[in-house]
Write a protein that holds these residues in place. Structure first.
Motif, PDB file in Angstrom:
ATOM      1  N   ARG A 100      -2.190  14.101   1.976  1.00 47.30           N
ATOM      2  CA  ARG A 100      -2.301  12.831   2.678  1.00 47.30           C
ATOM      3  C   ARG A 100      -1.288  12.805   3.816  1.00 47.30           C
ATOM      4  O   ARG A 100      -1.604  12.436   4.912  1.00 47.30           O
ATOM      5  N   GLY A 101      -0.070  13.146   3.533  1.00 36.88           N
ATOM      6  CA  GLY A 101       0.898  13.329   4.600  1.00 36.88           C
ATOM      7  C   GLY A 101       1.400  12.055   5.249  1.00 36.88           C
ATOM      8  O   GLY A 101       0.901  10.970   5.021  1.00 36.88           O
ATOM      9  N   LYS A 102       2.440  12.266   6.065  1.00 40.84           N
ATOM     10  CA  LYS A 102       3.128  11.124   6.664  1.00 40.84           C
ATOM     11  C   LYS A 102       2.275  10.461   7.736  1.00 40.84           C
ATOM     12  O   LYS A 102       2.315   9.247   7.904  1.00 40.84           O
ATOM     13  N   LEU A 103       1.488  11.237   8.463  1.00 37.69           N
ATOM     14  CA  LEU A 103       0.708  10.646   9.540  1.00 37.69           C
ATOM     15  C   LEU A 103      -0.279   9.618   8.990  1.00 37.69           C
ATOM     16  O   LEU A 103      -0.368   8.500   9.496  1.00 37.69           O
ATOM     17  N   SER A 104      -1.026   9.974   7.967  1.00 37.38           N
ATOM     18  CA  SER A 104      -1.995   8.996   7.441  1.00 37.38           C
ATOM     19  C   SER A 104      -1.283   7.795   6.843  1.00 37.38           C
ATOM     20  O   SER A 104      -1.765   6.668   6.913  1.00 37.38           O
ATOM     21  N   SER A 105      -0.124   8.048   6.264  1.00 39.95           N
ATOM     22  CA  SER A 105       0.650   6.944   5.711  1.00 39.95           C
ATOM     23  C   SER A 105       1.101   5.989   6.826  1.00 39.95           C
ATOM     24  O   SER A 105       0.963   4.766   6.719  1.00 39.95           O
ATOM     25  N   PHE A 106       1.594   6.542   7.909  1.00 34.56           N
ATOM     26  CA  PHE A 106       2.035   5.706   9.033  1.00 34.56           C
ATOM     27  C   PHE A 106       0.860   4.968   9.673  1.00 34.56           C
ATOM     28  O   PHE A 106       0.972   3.821  10.095  1.00 34.56           O
ATOM     29  N   ARG A 107      -0.261   5.653   9.775  1.00 31.96           N
ATOM     30  CA  ARG A 107      -1.449   4.989  10.335  1.00 31.96           C
ATOM     31  C   ARG A 107      -1.847   3.787   9.488  1.00 31.96           C
ATOM     32  O   ARG A 107      -2.213   2.737  10.007  1.00 31.96           O
ATOM     33  N   GLU A 108      -1.803   3.976   8.176  1.00 35.62           N
ATOM     34  CA  GLU A 108      -2.181   2.873   7.292  1.00 35.62           C
ATOM     35  C   GLU A 108      -1.187   1.714   7.414  1.00 35.62           C
ATOM     36  O   GLU A 108      -1.576   0.543   7.383  1.00 35.62           O
ATOM     37  N   ILE A 109       0.076   2.032   7.582  1.00 34.69           N
ATOM     38  CA  ILE A 109       1.080   0.976   7.773  1.00 34.69           C
ATOM     39  C   ILE A 109       0.770   0.201   9.057  1.00 34.69           C
ATOM     40  O   ILE A 109       0.753  -1.037   9.059  1.00 34.69           O
ATOM     41  N   GLU A 110       0.479   0.908  10.115  1.00 28.41           N
ATOM     42  CA  GLU A 110       0.170   0.220  11.375  1.00 28.41           C
ATOM     43  C   GLU A 110      -1.091  -0.624  11.249  1.00 28.41           C
ATOM     44  O   GLU A 110      -1.161  -1.739  11.754  1.00 28.41           O
ATOM     45  N   ARG A 111      -2.057  -0.079  10.579  1.00 33.05           N
ATOM     46  CA  ARG A 111      -3.311  -0.836  10.410  1.00 33.05           C
ATOM     47  C   ARG A 111      -3.056  -2.125   9.648  1.00 33.05           C
ATOM     48  O   ARG A 111      -3.550  -3.189   9.998  1.00 33.05           O
ATOM     49  N   ARG A 118       0.814  -1.218   0.000  1.00 34.91           N
ATOM     50  CA  ARG A 118       0.000   0.000   0.000  1.00 34.91           C
ATOM     51  C   ARG A 118       0.851   1.273   0.000  1.00 34.91           C
ATOM     52  O   ARG A 118       0.577   2.222  -0.710  1.00 34.91           O
ATOM     53  N   GLU A 119       1.890   1.286   0.834  1.00 39.72           N
ATOM     54  CA  GLU A 119       2.607   2.542   1.060  1.00 39.72           C
ATOM     55  C   GLU A 119       4.003   2.577   0.447  1.00 39.72           C
ATOM     56  O   GLU A 119       4.654   3.611   0.477  1.00 39.72           O
ATOM     57  N   GLY A 120       4.472   1.440  -0.070  1.00 38.77           N
ATOM     58  CA  GLY A 120       5.824   1.406  -0.627  1.00 38.77           C
ATOM     59  C   GLY A 120       6.842   0.998   0.424  1.00 38.77           C
ATOM     60  O   GLY A 120       6.725   1.365   1.600  1.00 38.77           O
ATOM     61  N   ALA A 121       7.833   0.227   0.012  1.00 40.85           N
ATOM     62  CA  ALA A 121       8.836  -0.280   0.951  1.00 40.85           C
ATOM     63  C   ALA A 121       9.615   0.836   1.646  1.00 40.85           C
ATOM     64  O   ALA A 121       9.856   0.762   2.856  1.00 40.85           O
ATOM     65  N   PRO A 122      10.038   1.889   0.958  1.00 39.84           N
ATOM     66  CA  PRO A 122      10.777   2.943   1.656  1.00 39.84           C
ATOM     67  C   PRO A 122       9.970   3.584   2.789  1.00 39.84           C
ATOM     68  O   PRO A 122      10.503   3.929   3.832  1.00 39.84           O
ATOM     69  N   ARG A 123       8.677   3.754   2.565  1.00 36.32           N
ATOM     70  CA  ARG A 123       7.846   4.366   3.602  1.00 36.32           C
ATOM     71  C   ARG A 123       7.761   3.453   4.817  1.00 36.32           C
ATOM     72  O   ARG A 123       7.719   3.931   5.960  1.00 36.32           O
ATOM     73  N   VAL A 124       7.721   2.132   4.585  1.00 35.52           N
ATOM     74  CA  VAL A 124       7.672   1.196   5.710  1.00 35.52           C
ATOM     75  C   VAL A 124       8.952   1.324   6.523  1.00 35.52           C
ATOM     76  O   VAL A 124       8.935   1.328   7.757  1.00 35.52           O
ATOM     77  N   ARG A 125      10.071   1.454   5.851  1.00 34.37           N
ATOM     78  CA  ARG A 125      11.307   1.619   6.606  1.00 34.37           C
ATOM     79  C   ARG A 125      11.312   2.955   7.362  1.00 34.37           C
ATOM     80  O   ARG A 125      11.750   3.033   8.499  1.00 34.37           O
ATOM     81  N   GLU A 126      10.829   3.984   6.718  1.00 36.07           N
ATOM     82  CA  GLU A 126      10.737   5.278   7.426  1.00 36.07           C
ATOM     83  C   GLU A 126       9.913   5.132   8.697  1.00 36.07           C
ATOM     84  O   GLU A 126      10.266   5.667   9.752  1.00 36.07           O
ATOM     85  N   TYR A 127       8.816   4.395   8.569  1.00 35.52           N
ATOM     86  CA  TYR A 127       7.958   4.186   9.740  1.00 35.52           C
ATOM     87  C   TYR A 127       8.724   3.464  10.844  1.00 35.52           C
ATOM     88  O   TYR A 127       8.684   3.876  12.011  1.00 35.52           O
ATOM     89  N   LEU A 128       9.422   2.394  10.494  1.00 38.24           N
ATOM     90  CA  LEU A 128      10.151   1.631  11.510  1.00 38.24           C
ATOM     91  C   LEU A 128      11.252   2.478  12.151  1.00 38.24           C
ATOM     92  O   LEU A 128      11.497   2.377  13.353  1.00 38.24           O
TER      93      LEU A 128
END
Lengths: 185, 292
Positions: B265-276, B238-248
Motif C-alpha cells: 500500500r505504501g506511503k503514497l496511497s496513504s497520503f493520498r487517502e489523507i488528502e482525500r 482511516r490512516e492513524g494519527a501518526p500517519r496524519v502528522r507524517e503527512y503534515l
C-alpha cells in the motif's frame, strides 16, 4: 497415607538437590533489538512512525497503556521472526510493528527485513507489509526456491494469495522486492 | 445465459473504484473475490508460495510495448475455473448472502449522537449499500466489522478488544462477547466508534496536529486544502494519527510525493487517502468528543 509421605519425600529431595521446575526469564533477543534500531533509522518506513511521542503532556495514561495506544513499546508492540535467509550462517530478522496507532482502520501491518552483514552489523533489506485479520500476526513463509542464493519468502497481503518477495541486486546489495505481476513457470 | 451468469460481479469489476486504491476499491475487490470463490469453489487454494492449485484459469500478465520502446507488463486477473460438470451434481451455489442480517427492524443508532452527519459520511464510505445500515457488514479479508468497518487494531485502540483478541470487560458491559453480538448491536458499534474517535483525538492533540485546525495547506499536487477538525478526524480514523502528522510534516517540508511502491500500500496511497479525506470531510460539522 504412605503415598502422601512418599510424595513429600520426593518433593523435599527435589528441592534440596536443586531439581524441580526451573522457570527461565524471557527477554527480547539481542538480534531483535539491534534490528529494531536499524528499522527506526530507515526513512519512510514504520520505523519512523514508532518514534513519535503520543503521550505528550500526559505520559503513561493507564487507559492508553492498556489499549496499546501509549507510546511504542518493543516488548508489547513488536513481532519478529529470526531466520537465515541467505545461508551465511548469521541470523536475519523479520520485524513487524503491531502498535495500533500506526494503522488507523487500515488492516495492514508494516515492518521490515533486516539482514546481518557481519558481527553486529545489519542492513535494511526491504519493507514488508501484511494483513492481519485477528489477533494473530500472519506467519512468514520461507520458500524453498533460492533467488541468487537468497531464499524468497511470502507473506499474506490483502489479496487471496500471499505476496512473494524476490531478491534483486541494486547498487551492489541484495534487496527484497514484492512480486506483483510476474507469474512463475 | 452463460455469459450473464456472473454479470452482477462483473458489474462491480467495471466500476472505476474497483481499479483504484483505497477502501472502496479494497471492499469491491474483496466482494468480487468472495463471489467467485463461492460460485466456483474449487478445490482452489493458494499455497504458501502463492501458487494456485488445480481447476484454475490463470489469465497472466502480458507484455505491451510502449511508445518509448519500453516493455510494460499489463497485469490481468486470475480466478478459479468452474469445476467440471458431474452427473447429478447440484446446481452451483448462489451468490454469497450478506452475513448476520437481524430479523428485527434495525435501529438507526447513529441518529441523535454527536457528529451525526459525520458518522453518516464515514458509514457511506465504509459500508455503503449494505443491509441493516451496514451494522452487519463483515470484511472477511481484513476482519473489519460493522457500519464503520472497525478493524481489530481499531477495536484494540478503542478498548474493545484485548491485544490477544478477546473482547474486553468494556465490550461485555455493552453486551458484546463475540463478533456476532457486536454486529447485532448498533448502539455498541456507535459507542465503539466514540471510543476510537476519542482516542484518536487524544493522539492528534498530543502530536500537536489539532493546533493546526483552520490553517491552509497546499497538497501534494498543488491543490489548496484547509485543515478542519472534521477532516483531520476522518483522516486519522482511516490512516492513524501518526500517519496524519507524517503527512503534515511531509507537506511542510515541501517534499515531492513519496514514490509509489509495487505490491504494497505504501506511503503514497496513504497520503493520498489523507488528502482525500481532508477535502471530503472539510465542510462537515464535527465536535470534539473529549475536552482539552
Amino acid at each position: 497415607m504412605t503415598k502422601f509421605w512418599t510424595s513429600l519425600a520426593a518433593l523435599l529431595l527435589a528441592a534440596t538437590s536443586g531439581q524441580g521446575e526451573a522457570l527461565p526469564w524471557r527477554q527480547v533477543p539481542f538480534e531483535v533489538g539491534e534490528a529494531l534500531a536499524i528499522l527506526r533509522r530507515e526513512k519512510g518506513t514504520v520505523g519512523e512512525t514508532i518514534g513519535m511521542d503520543l503521550e505528550g503532556s500526559s505520559p503513561g495514561a493507564a487507559a492508553a497503556e492498556a489499549n496499546g495506544t501509549g507510546n511504542f513499546d518493543a516488548a508489547r508492540h513488536l513481532s519478529w521472526v529470526i531466520a537465515d535467509v541467505n545461508g551465511d550462517g548469521r541470523p536475519d530478522v523479520f520485524l513487524v510493528v503491531t502498535w495500533p496507532p500506526a494503522y488507523g482502520t487500515n488492516p495492514f501491518l508494516r515492518g521490515g527485513l533486516i539482514v546481518s552483514t557481519g558481527q553486529r552489523r545489519w542492513r535494511f533489506a526491504c519493507e514488508i507489509e501484511m494483513v492481519r485479520t485477528g489477533a494473530t500476526t500472519p506467519p512468514v513463509h520461507l520458500l524453498p526456491r533460492h533467488g541468487r542464493g537468497w531464499r524468497e519468502f511470502a507473506i499474506q497481503g490483502l489479496r487471496p494469495r500471499p505476496i512473494r518477495y524476490r531478491w534483486l541486486q541494486r547498487d551492489g546489495q541484495m534487496i527484497c522486492d514484492p512480486e506483483t505481476w510476474e507469474e512463475r513457470p | 445465459m452463460a455469459g450473464n451468469e456472473d454479470e452482477d460481479l462483473r458489474r462491480l469489476m467495471r466500476l472505476p473504484a474497483y481499479r483504484r486504491e483505497g477502501r472502496e476499491g479494497d471492499r469491491l475487490r474483496a466482494e468480487v473475490q468472495a463471489g467467485f470463490a463461492a460460485r466456483y469453489p474449487g478445490p482452489v487454494r493458494y499455497d504458501a508460495t502463492g501458487r494456485m492449485e488445480t481447476h484454475v484459469v490463470a489469465v497472466r500478465s502480458y507484455p505491451r510495448r510502449e511508445p518509448d520502446g519500453g516493455v510494460h507488463m499489463v497485469r490481468a486477473h486470475d480466478r478459479a475455473a468452474r469445476p467440471a460438470p458431474r452427473a447429478g451434481a447440484p446446481a452451483r451455489p448462489a451468490a454469497p448472502q450478506p452475513p448476520v442480517v437481524p430479523a428485527q427492524p434495525v435501529e438507526r443508532a447513529w441518529e441523535g449522537r454527536a457528529n451525526q452527519a459525520w458518522r453518516e459520511q464515514v458509514a457511506a464510505e465504509e459500508s455503503r449499500d449494505r443491509p441493516a445500515f451496514g451494522y452487519s457488514a463483515i470484511n472477511e479479508g481484513t476482519g473489519a466489522l460493522g457500519r464503520y468497518q472497525l478493524t481489530p487494531q481499531a477495536l484494540v485502540a478503542g478498548g474493545w478488544l484485548s491485544r490477544t483478541g478477546e473482547w474486553t470487560e468494556h465490550a461485555r458491559a455493552h453486551g458484546v462477547t463475540d463478533r456476532a453480538s457486536f454486529l447485532a448491536r448498533p448502539r455498541a458499534q456507535e459507542r465503539a466508534l466514540d471510543d476510537y474517535l476519542s482516542d484518536n483525538e487524544r493522539l492528534l492533540r498530543n502530536l500537536r496536529v489539532l493546533d493546526r485546525v483552520g490553517q491552509p495547506i497546499t497538497g501534494m499536487y498543488g491543490q489548496p486544502l484547509t485543515l478542519s477538525l472534521s477532516g483531520l478526524a476522518a483522516a486519522a480514523h482511516r490512516e492513524g494519527a501518526p500517519r496524519v502528522r507524517e503527512y503534515l510534516q511531509h507537506i511542510a517540508a515541501g517534499l515531492p510525493p513519496p514514490p509509489s511502491v509495487e505490491g504494497r500500500r505504501g506511503k503514497l496511497s496513504s497520503f493520498r487517502e489523507i488528502e482525500r479525506r481532508l477535502q471530503a470531510f472539510a465542510g462537515q460539522d464535527y465536535r470534539a468528543l473529549r475536552g482539552p
